[in-house]
Design an enzyme around this catalytic site. Structure first.
Site, PDB file in Angstrom:
ATOM      1  N   ASP A 415       0.801  -1.220   0.000  1.00  0.00           N
ATOM      2  CA  ASP A 415       0.000   0.000   0.000  1.00  0.00           C
ATOM      3  C   ASP A 415       0.829   1.263   0.000  1.00  0.00           C
ATOM      4  O   ASP A 415       0.447   2.288  -0.562  1.00  0.00           O
ATOM      5  CB  ASP A 415      -0.958   0.015   1.199  1.00  0.00           C
ATOM      6  CG  ASP A 415      -0.213   0.212   2.516  1.00  0.00           C
ATOM      7  OD1 ASP A 415       0.649  -0.618   2.836  1.00  0.00           O
ATOM      8  OD2 ASP A 415      -0.498   1.209   3.213  1.00  0.00           O
ATOM      9  N   ASP A 418       5.653   0.452   3.443  1.00  0.00           N
ATOM     10  CA  ASP A 418       5.921  -0.776   4.178  1.00  0.00           C
ATOM     11  C   ASP A 418       5.738  -1.969   3.245  1.00  0.00           C
ATOM     12  O   ASP A 418       5.651  -1.813   2.026  1.00  0.00           O
ATOM     13  CB  ASP A 418       5.026  -0.867   5.416  1.00  0.00           C
ATOM     14  CG  ASP A 418       3.551  -0.624   5.070  1.00  0.00           C
ATOM     15  OD1 ASP A 418       3.176  -0.873   3.909  1.00  0.00           O
ATOM     16  OD2 ASP A 418       2.796  -0.187   5.949  1.00  0.00           O
ATOM     17  N   TYR A 567      -5.934   0.772   8.371  1.00  0.00           N
ATOM     18  CA  TYR A 567      -6.991   1.342   7.540  1.00  0.00           C
ATOM     19  C   TYR A 567      -8.348   0.972   8.117  1.00  0.00           C
ATOM     20  O   TYR A 567      -9.044   0.096   7.607  1.00  0.00           O
ATOM     21  CB  TYR A 567      -6.868   0.855   6.092  1.00  0.00           C
ATOM     22  CG  TYR A 567      -5.657   1.390   5.379  1.00  0.00           C
ATOM     23  CD1 TYR A 567      -5.692   2.613   4.737  1.00  0.00           C
ATOM     24  CD2 TYR A 567      -4.468   0.665   5.371  1.00  0.00           C
ATOM     25  CE1 TYR A 567      -4.573   3.117   4.086  1.00  0.00           C
ATOM     26  CE2 TYR A 567      -3.339   1.163   4.719  1.00  0.00           C
ATOM     27  CZ  TYR A 567      -3.408   2.381   4.082  1.00  0.00           C
ATOM     28  OH  TYR A 567      -2.304   2.880   3.433  1.00  0.00           O
ATOM     29  N   GLU A 804       5.365   9.697   3.200  1.00  0.00           N
ATOM     30  CA  GLU A 804       5.229   8.284   2.817  1.00  0.00           C
ATOM     31  C   GLU A 804       4.301   8.190   1.604  1.00  0.00           C
ATOM     32  O   GLU A 804       3.117   8.518   1.693  1.00  0.00           O
ATOM     33  CB  GLU A 804       4.674   7.441   3.963  1.00  0.00           C
ATOM     34  CG  GLU A 804       4.565   5.968   3.605  1.00  0.00           C
ATOM     35  CD  GLU A 804       4.130   5.100   4.781  1.00  0.00           C
ATOM     36  OE1 GLU A 804       4.232   3.865   4.667  1.00  0.00           O
ATOM     37  OE2 GLU A 804       3.702   5.656   5.817  1.00  0.00           O
TER      38      GLU A 804
END
Length: 821
Positions: A415, A418, A567, A804
């Site tokens: 996503d 990571d 999420y 990020e």
């Protein structure tokens, strides 16, 4: 037939014969369909014939004949004229058959096929085999053979006892589309004489099966051959679809089998680095006498000899391996020797690394305990060739995902920075990327980026298909948040648990299922003109998941608690509307439109459009329907439109309540990853401007009208800000311009490429790279991050709130940037 009675020459029309229940009649007609003779349990033989005449042409009269073997009618082909005397118990054939495509075959099931007879082969001992084709590709079959069996019982290259002559292949066999073998079972082999080379026929009740990993069909006692007239609709449909298949493929991909377009990515068969090498199928290679010196094929590796990785380097460290390759048209052997092997394996890796590569190529599953299972393999299409894989510094990773659950979950997207695979944001990424492709298809095509967009979508949808193995089962996460976030490793080196998490009827997740349904529906539209077969598959998954989400309501984080740490969903009603709106757009089916109209909660005017809040997306899809005149601008439909337009008015600073902006002019929605909401807001605005322009319409905002040019001007200002026209003079797109973020929060980008230094990076060892002040050694081209509400930005890997990158930032921006390209 026995002769007798004075009415031997008096023939009854089929229409009248049907009404003559119990009477003996004489009939004459044209053979529409005939079965193959078979012996009954006694001494009689049985054959069924369906005939028509001018009084009854649809569906015809079925005549069942019981007689001696030598008395069976000698029908040379369907379309012959036949007469029957003293027929009783006439059967009126009722019902119609659905005729499938080769691409729809399922092992162990009967199906009906419209196909062209390519070749009839008579082998030794009067063993006949027919070769048929309909222009589509058979689905890849599982290989039910262990690796070690290749030594004594190698997988065959073909099912016929001896290879067909080269001139037969060259003159008769098409280069695109699967040619199926058809054999007889429990029937006399000369039944195949009814099939004529070059003719199109309809075969009813064929049995599909896989033999040695190759599809074949069997003529059973229940198989029938049906007449196919020259003007037959189904025949022309198959010809049309095949011609469209070739015409719609990009020129460079003309010969690429659709079993592999556009995502089995491309691998060169030869050693050439020629950018202009064309795609060929393996049938091209087998049949042609003049194969070009430089070409590419899309293949699967189904077997290797020797099979043990330790024996690949023999003798004295020299690669010497025979690979068995297949595509949808043929199988061949390919040999890797010396330098070819070095190039193929990326150097001379250790035996352990070779074993991992072998398992990945051959579809060998390995569980968490390291135990290999090669009894049922579904080898993947070979990985991407360097010419289409533009991220040169990445390698394969997570090749055993799903092993803990006995399912293949390899592929898909991480996503963000990571190494987690999270279905909720991934599905939203695919929905938005598909929407970008749908709305900006002409711009992408003009810049020769449409294929790349479809490749990116299909990499995600291929994974999502695997994650949805049953109608009411969907895998929503791979990896554990705590352990993953506790390590700083390249994806290629991951040592953290790769646990698989799912939702099902007992553990529901309507938000996850509905978002994935939306992704499938949107992507089915994106692929409709280039791969109708794949588009249909995507739509099937979309419908199943929508039903699953509707019938089993619930929040997905209640079933997958780990998901809530990254999420957490605020509700599922927005995803249900979003999915229904997309399914209506993909199918034009009224039940989905009814669902949207009958919804009690349509969201009101939203603050933002994000991975968690899809109300604005659904509202915009409905507003577009209103503009196109497909629904009335009244009632519930007018409410949807009003909310969508009020959101856009607020973004362009003409609403009753306007969205905040930074001092430099960028929309400001959130402290964390604000650029995501900027991406969706600008996409919604630019798309709606197109629909307004097409209808010569404008927005009636609270503080004045806004025409399409006003919307475009606003979006361009936001794009300019992202690309460098901002107080920091920084491009927030990595790799674009002279000044862009060099230390984004991304594990893979921050650690030296495994292709430069294959030394494994440990869980804790990677923090040396994380805490370094040096720029990332790998440039993640195209990643987009953004500033805070005061136009500030700290280019530091610790700045995960703003620095990020995520996939769902990019999905909508593809459409925005394509508009201005």
């Amino acid at each position: 037939m026995p002769r007798g009675g004075g009415n031997y020459y008096n023939f009854t029309k089929i229409r009248d014969a049907i009404d003559s229940v119990g009477a003996k009649v004489n009939v004459i007609g044209v053979v529409l369909e005939c079965g193959f003779p078979r012996q009954t349990r006694g001494t009689d033989w049985f054959v069924s014939v369906r005939i028509i005449d001018e009084t009854h042409q649809d569906p015809g009269l079925s005549v069942n004949i019981f007689t001696d073997r030598n008395e069976c009618p000698r029908i040379l082909s369907v379309g012959d004229i036949i007469q029957f005397q003293r027929v009783t118990k006439c059967i009126w054939f009722v019902g119609a058959n659905y005729f499938s495509f080769v691409r729809e075959m399922k092992g162990g099931e009967d199906f009906n096929l419209v196909c062209k007879i390519i070749h009839i082969h008579e082998g030794a001992g009067n063993e006949w085999m027919a070769f048929v084709w309909d222009g589509t590709d058979a689905p890849p079959a599982d290989i039910l053979q262990k690796l070690e069996d290749e030594m004594k019982h190698p997988l065959p290259l073909h099912l016929e006892p001896f290879p067909l002559p080269g001139d037969t292949l060259c003159s008769s066999f098409p280069a695109v589309g699967t040619v199926l073998r058809v054999i007889s079972q429990d029937l006399e082999n000369d039944n195949l004489r009814l099939l004529k080379t070059g003719e199109w026929v309809k075969l009813v009740n064929l049995l599909c099966e896989v033999h040695a990993g190759i599809w074949r069909c069997v003529l059973t006692p229940f198989t029938k051959l049906r007449y196919t007239p020259k003007e037959d609709r189904l025949k022309f449909e198959r010809k049309r679809l095949f011609n469209e298949r070739l015409a719609q493929s990009p020129e460079s991909l003309m010969q690429m089998p659709f079993g592999g377009f556009p995502s089995p990515q491309v691998t060169e068969v030869d050693d050439s680095d020629d950018d202009h090498a064309i795609f060929l199928t393996l049938m091209d290679v087998v049949a042609s006498s003049e194969v070009p010196a430089s070409f590419k094929c899309v293949v699967r590796v189904i077997a290797a000899f020797p099979w043990q990785a330790a024996d690949f380097l023999f003798p004295a460290g020299t690669d010497r391996i025979r690979l068995t390759l297949e595509d949808s048209t043929a199988r061949i052997h390919a040999f890797l020797y010396a330098e070819d092997g070095v190039k193929f394996f990326g150097g001379q890796p250790s035996v352990e690394a070779l074993e991992i590569k072998r398992n990945a190529l051959l579809g060998v599953r390995v569980n968490n305990d390291g135990v290999q299972d090669d009894t049922r393999r579904n080898p993947p299409w070979l990985p991407e060739d360097n010419k289409l894989q533009r991220v040169q510094w990445r390698g394969d990773s997570a090749l055993q995902d799903g092993a803990d659950a006995g399912i293949d979950l390899v592929g898909g997207y991480y996503d963000a920075g990571d190494n987690l695979k999270l279905g909720f944001p991934m599905a939203f990424t695919i929905t938005m990327l598909s929407w970008s492709t749908i709305e900006m298809v002409s711009q992408l095509q003009a810049k020769q980026e449409l294929t790349n967009a479809l490749l990116a979508i299909k990499w995600g949808t291929d994974y999502l298909i695997k994650a949805h193995p049953q109608p009411d089962v969907l895998y929503g996460q791979v990896g554990q948040s705590n352990s993953d976030h506790g390590c700083w490793q390249r994806p290629e080196d991951m040592t953290t648990p790769r646990t698989s998490f799912k939702i099902d009827a007992q553990h529901p997740g309507s938000d996850l299922a509905a978002e994935t349904a939306a992704a499938f529906a949107a992507s089915s539209i994106a692929f409709k003109n280039s791969d109708s077969q794949y588009s249909s598959t995507l739509l099937m998954h979309a419908k199943q998941l929508f039903d699953f989400a509707r019938d089993h309501p619930g929040l997905y984080q209640d079933s997958i608690p780990y998901a809530g740490k990254s999420y957490s969903s605020s509700g599922y009603h927005d995803e249900m509307l979003w999915a229904a709106a997309w399914l209506h757009r993909a199918t034009n089916e009224k039940p989905y439109l009814d669902y949207v109209e009958q919804a009690q909660d349509i969201g009101g005017t939203r603050y933002a459009f994000s991975w968690d809040d899809k109300y604005l997306g659904a509202q915009l899809l409905v507003a577009m329907l209103v503009l196109e005149g497909k629904v009335d601008n009244a009632g519930k439909w007018a409410e949807y439109r009003s909310h969508a337009e009020e959101f856009i008015c607020s973004c362009i600073q003409k609403g009753s309540t306007n969205r905040k902006r930074t001092p430099g002019g960028l929309l400001s929605f959130a402290q964390w990853d604000n650029i995501q909401c900027v991406a969706t807001a600008t996409f919604a605005t630019i798309v709606y401007s197109n629909y307004l322009a097409a209808k010569n319409a404008s927005l009636n905002c609270a503080v004045g009208n806004a025409n399409p040019f006003d919307l475009v001007t606003f979006v361009k200002a936001q794009v300019d800000y992202i690309l460098g026209s901002n107080p920091k003079n920084m491009s927030y797109m990595v790799g674009y311009g002279a000044n862009y973020p060099n230390r984004i929060h991304h594990r893979g980008a921050s650690i030296i490429s495994i292709k430069q230094d294959p030394t494994p990076v440990t869980c804790g060892g990677g923090y040396t790279w994380c805490h370094s002040n040096a720029p990332n050694p790998n440039v993640l081209d195209g990643a987009v991050v953004g500033p805070d509400k005061n136009d500030g930005f700290s280019d530091d890997r610790g700045n995960f709130e703003l620095g990020e990158p995520t996939t769902y930032n990019i999905g909508p921006l593809v459409g925005v940037f394509a508009y201005f390209a």
